[in-house]
Write a protein that holds these residues in place. Structure first.
Motif, PDB file in Angstrom:
ATOM      1  N   UNK A 164      33.485 -38.958  45.064  1.00 36.40           N
ATOM      2  CA  UNK A 164      34.250 -39.648  46.106  1.00 36.40           C
ATOM      3  C   UNK A 164      34.924 -38.655  47.040  1.00 36.40           C
ATOM      4  N   UNK A 165      35.516 -37.606  46.484  1.00 37.61           N
ATOM      5  CA  UNK A 165      36.190 -36.611  47.324  1.00 37.61           C
ATOM      6  C   UNK A 165      35.186 -35.884  48.214  1.00 37.61           C
ATOM      7  N   UNK A 166      34.027 -35.549  47.657  1.00 37.53           N
ATOM      8  CA  UNK A 166      33.017 -34.843  48.449  1.00 37.53           C
ATOM      9  C   UNK A 166      32.538 -35.695  49.613  1.00 37.53           C
ATOM     10  N   UNK A 167      32.322 -36.980  49.362  1.00 35.29           N
ATOM     11  CA  UNK A 167      31.821 -37.834  50.447  1.00 35.29           C
ATOM     12  C   UNK A 167      32.861 -38.013  51.552  1.00 35.29           C
ATOM     13  N   UNK A 168      34.138 -37.770  51.226  1.00 38.91           N
ATOM     14  CA  UNK A 168      35.196 -37.856  52.240  1.00 38.91           C
ATOM     15  C   UNK A 168      35.526 -36.497  52.842  1.00 38.91           C
ATOM     16  N   UNK A 169      34.749 -35.469  52.478  1.00 42.08           N
ATOM     17  CA  UNK A 169      34.894 -34.174  53.125  1.00 42.08           C
ATOM     18  C   UNK A 169      35.771 -33.163  52.428  1.00 42.08           C
ATOM     19  N   UNK A 170      36.022 -33.321  51.133  1.00 42.33           N
ATOM     20  CA  UNK A 170      36.853 -32.353  50.407  1.00 42.33           C
ATOM     21  C   UNK A 170      36.174 -30.994  50.381  1.00 42.33           C
ATOM     22  N   UNK A 171      36.923 -29.909  50.543  1.00 43.19           N
ATOM     23  CA  UNK A 171      36.335 -28.562  50.478  1.00 43.19           C
ATOM     24  C   UNK A 171      35.770 -28.273  49.085  1.00 43.19           C
ATOM     25  N   UNK A 172      34.719 -27.474  49.043  1.00 41.44           N
ATOM     26  CA  UNK A 172      34.067 -27.161  47.768  1.00 41.44           C
ATOM     27  C   UNK A 172      35.005 -26.505  46.773  1.00 41.44           C
ATOM     28  N   UNK A 173      35.964 -25.714  47.288  1.00 40.55           N
ATOM     29  CA  UNK A 173      36.836 -24.988  46.366  1.00 40.55           C
ATOM     30  C   UNK A 173      37.894 -25.873  45.704  1.00 40.55           C
ATOM     31  N   UNK A 174      37.868 -27.174  46.009  1.00 38.06           N
ATOM     32  CA  UNK A 174      38.796 -28.104  45.347  1.00 38.06           C
ATOM     33  C   UNK A 174      38.137 -28.849  44.197  1.00 38.06           C
ATOM     34  N   UNK A 175      36.859 -28.583  43.948  1.00 39.41           N
ATOM     35  CA  UNK A 175      36.123 -29.385  42.961  1.00 39.41           C
ATOM     36  C   UNK A 175      36.767 -29.337  41.579  1.00 39.41           C
ATOM     37  N   UNK A 176      37.119 -28.155  41.106  1.00 36.42           N
ATOM     38  CA  UNK A 176      37.660 -28.043  39.749  1.00 36.42           C
ATOM     39  C   UNK A 176      38.936 -28.861  39.610  1.00 36.42           C
ATOM     40  N   UNK A 177      39.806 -28.782  40.618  1.00 35.95           N
ATOM     41  CA  UNK A 177      41.077 -29.507  40.556  1.00 35.95           C
ATOM     42  C   UNK A 177      40.864 -31.008  40.639  1.00 35.95           C
ATOM     43  N   UNK A 178      39.955 -31.446  41.510  1.00 39.46           N
ATOM     44  CA  UNK A 178      39.677 -32.876  41.635  1.00 39.46           C
ATOM     45  C   UNK A 178      39.064 -33.417  40.346  1.00 39.46           C
ATOM     46  N   UNK A 179      38.118 -32.684  39.789  1.00 40.50           N
ATOM     47  CA  UNK A 179      37.497 -33.140  38.542  1.00 40.50           C
ATOM     48  C   UNK A 179      38.514 -33.168  37.404  1.00 40.50           C
ATOM     49  N   UNK A 180      39.412 -32.201  37.389  1.00 39.89           N
ATOM     50  CA  UNK A 180      40.463 -32.187  36.362  1.00 39.89           C
ATOM     51  C   UNK A 180      41.340 -33.427  36.494  1.00 39.89           C
ATOM     52  N   UNK A 181      41.706 -33.755  37.726  1.00 42.87           N
ATOM     53  CA  UNK A 181      42.480 -34.976  37.959  1.00 42.87           C
ATOM     54  C   UNK A 181      41.698 -36.198  37.485  1.00 42.87           C
ATOM     55  N   UNK A 182      40.417 -36.230  37.805  1.00 40.03           N
ATOM     56  CA  UNK A 182      39.595 -37.362  37.400  1.00 40.03           C
ATOM     57  C   UNK A 182      39.507 -37.509  35.896  1.00 40.03           C
ATOM     58  N   UNK A 183      39.401 -36.378  35.181  1.00 36.03           N
ATOM     59  CA  UNK A 183      39.350 -36.441  33.718  1.00 36.03           C
ATOM     60  C   UNK A 183      40.669 -36.955  33.161  1.00 36.03           C
ATOM     61  N   UNK A 184      41.787 -36.495  33.726  1.00 40.31           N
ATOM     62  CA  UNK A 184      43.091 -36.987  33.276  1.00 40.31           C
ATOM     63  C   UNK A 184      43.246 -38.476  33.528  1.00 40.31           C
ATOM     64  N   UNK A 185      42.824 -38.919  34.716  1.00 43.87           N
ATOM     65  CA  UNK A 185      42.883 -40.347  35.026  1.00 43.87           C
ATOM     66  C   UNK A 185      41.949 -41.132  34.109  1.00 43.87           C
ATOM     67  N   UNK A 186      40.797 -40.537  33.787  1.00 47.38           N
ATOM     68  CA  UNK A 186      39.874 -41.187  32.872  1.00 47.38           C
ATOM     69  C   UNK A 186      40.467 -41.349  31.481  1.00 47.38           C
TER      70      UNK A 186
END
Length: 254
Positions: A135-157
């Protein structure tokens, strides 16, 4: 109505019916971003449901394989033969992350719990983490944010999994075999830690991809504090707290 418009409408309706919290979070996002999110969320919903569509694990795995094949074909430019197929074409690149989610969901087809905490976290990263990053990538998130976004997603999961845990146990598919209270509390602490780095992210419009996790901090804090996080209804939030939490997340960030 064009095929794409009908497909987007079908995707949005599927999320509205099958994942109302994610639907509410997406409606809180700017209107011009929603059509990029509906196809991903609808596909994820279909993938998450598939392991429960049959009592035969092998049959369920075969249905998951259909989604793996469809998403791989999508990444090669072929439209999946599904009502949300035309909508998925418009987000083909980020949708490739859902292949990992479909593969990880094979574990949901079988009654055996995860072997250990690290296996559970790997599953959460590959399912919820992958979806948040798609979702973040499709909205234009920079590649260097992937680890942090995925970490947030795992916590939310994890927060969502703890809510669903009593039902999973009742259906014979516990995530972990008889975890003690200390383990559950530590899981909640780890989940909170995975959410925290996202506060500092500068994502611009892509911040909307994190909105579906608006309840996660409150749920994990509650799971850390109460005596038995897995008691039925123990992690239920009041409707006022839910609505006010979503509003606050939309205005100030999650």
């Amino acid at each position: 109505m064009s095929d794409l418009a009908a497909s987007l409408q079908a995707a949005a309706e599927a999320v509205r019916q099958g994942d109302p919290d994610r639907f509410a979070a997406t409606m809180a996002a700017p209107a011009d971003l929603r059509d990029r999110l509906w196809p991903l969320y609808a596909a994820n919903l279909e993938i998450a449901r598939t392991p429960w569509a049959s009592s035969e694990p092998m049959v369920a795995e075969m249905r998951l394989q259909w989604w793996v094949d469809a998403l791989e074909a999508l990444s090669e430019g072929r439209e999946p033969p599904h009502e949300i197929g035309p909508a998925l074409v418009s987000v083909a690149q980020p949708a490739r992350h859902l292949i990992a989610a479909a593969e990880a969901r094979r574990a949901d087809c079988w009654p055996e719990p995860f072997d250990d905490i690290s296996s559970l976290w790997a599953y959460l990263d590959q399912t919820s983490g992958a979806l948040y990053w798609a979702a973040a990538e499709t909205l234009g998130a920079p590649e260097d944010t992937e680890i942090t976004v995925r970490s947030f997603g795992a916590g939310a999961g994890l927060a969502a999994l703890l809510q669903a845990w009593p039902d999973l146990v009742a259906r014979g598919r516990p995530p972990l075999a008889t975890p003690d209270i200390a383990t559950l509390h530590q899981l909640a602490v780890e989940g909170e830690a995975r959410l925290e780095p996202a506060r500092k992210l500068r994502l611009g419009p892509a911040k909307a991809a994190l909105l579906p996790g608006w309840q996660a901090r409150a749920l994990l804090a509650r799971a850390r504090e109460i005596e038995d996080p897995l008691a039925p209804g123990a992690l239920a939030l009041s409707e006022f707290r839910r609505r006010s939490g979503l509003l606050r997340a939309a205005l100030l960030g999650v």
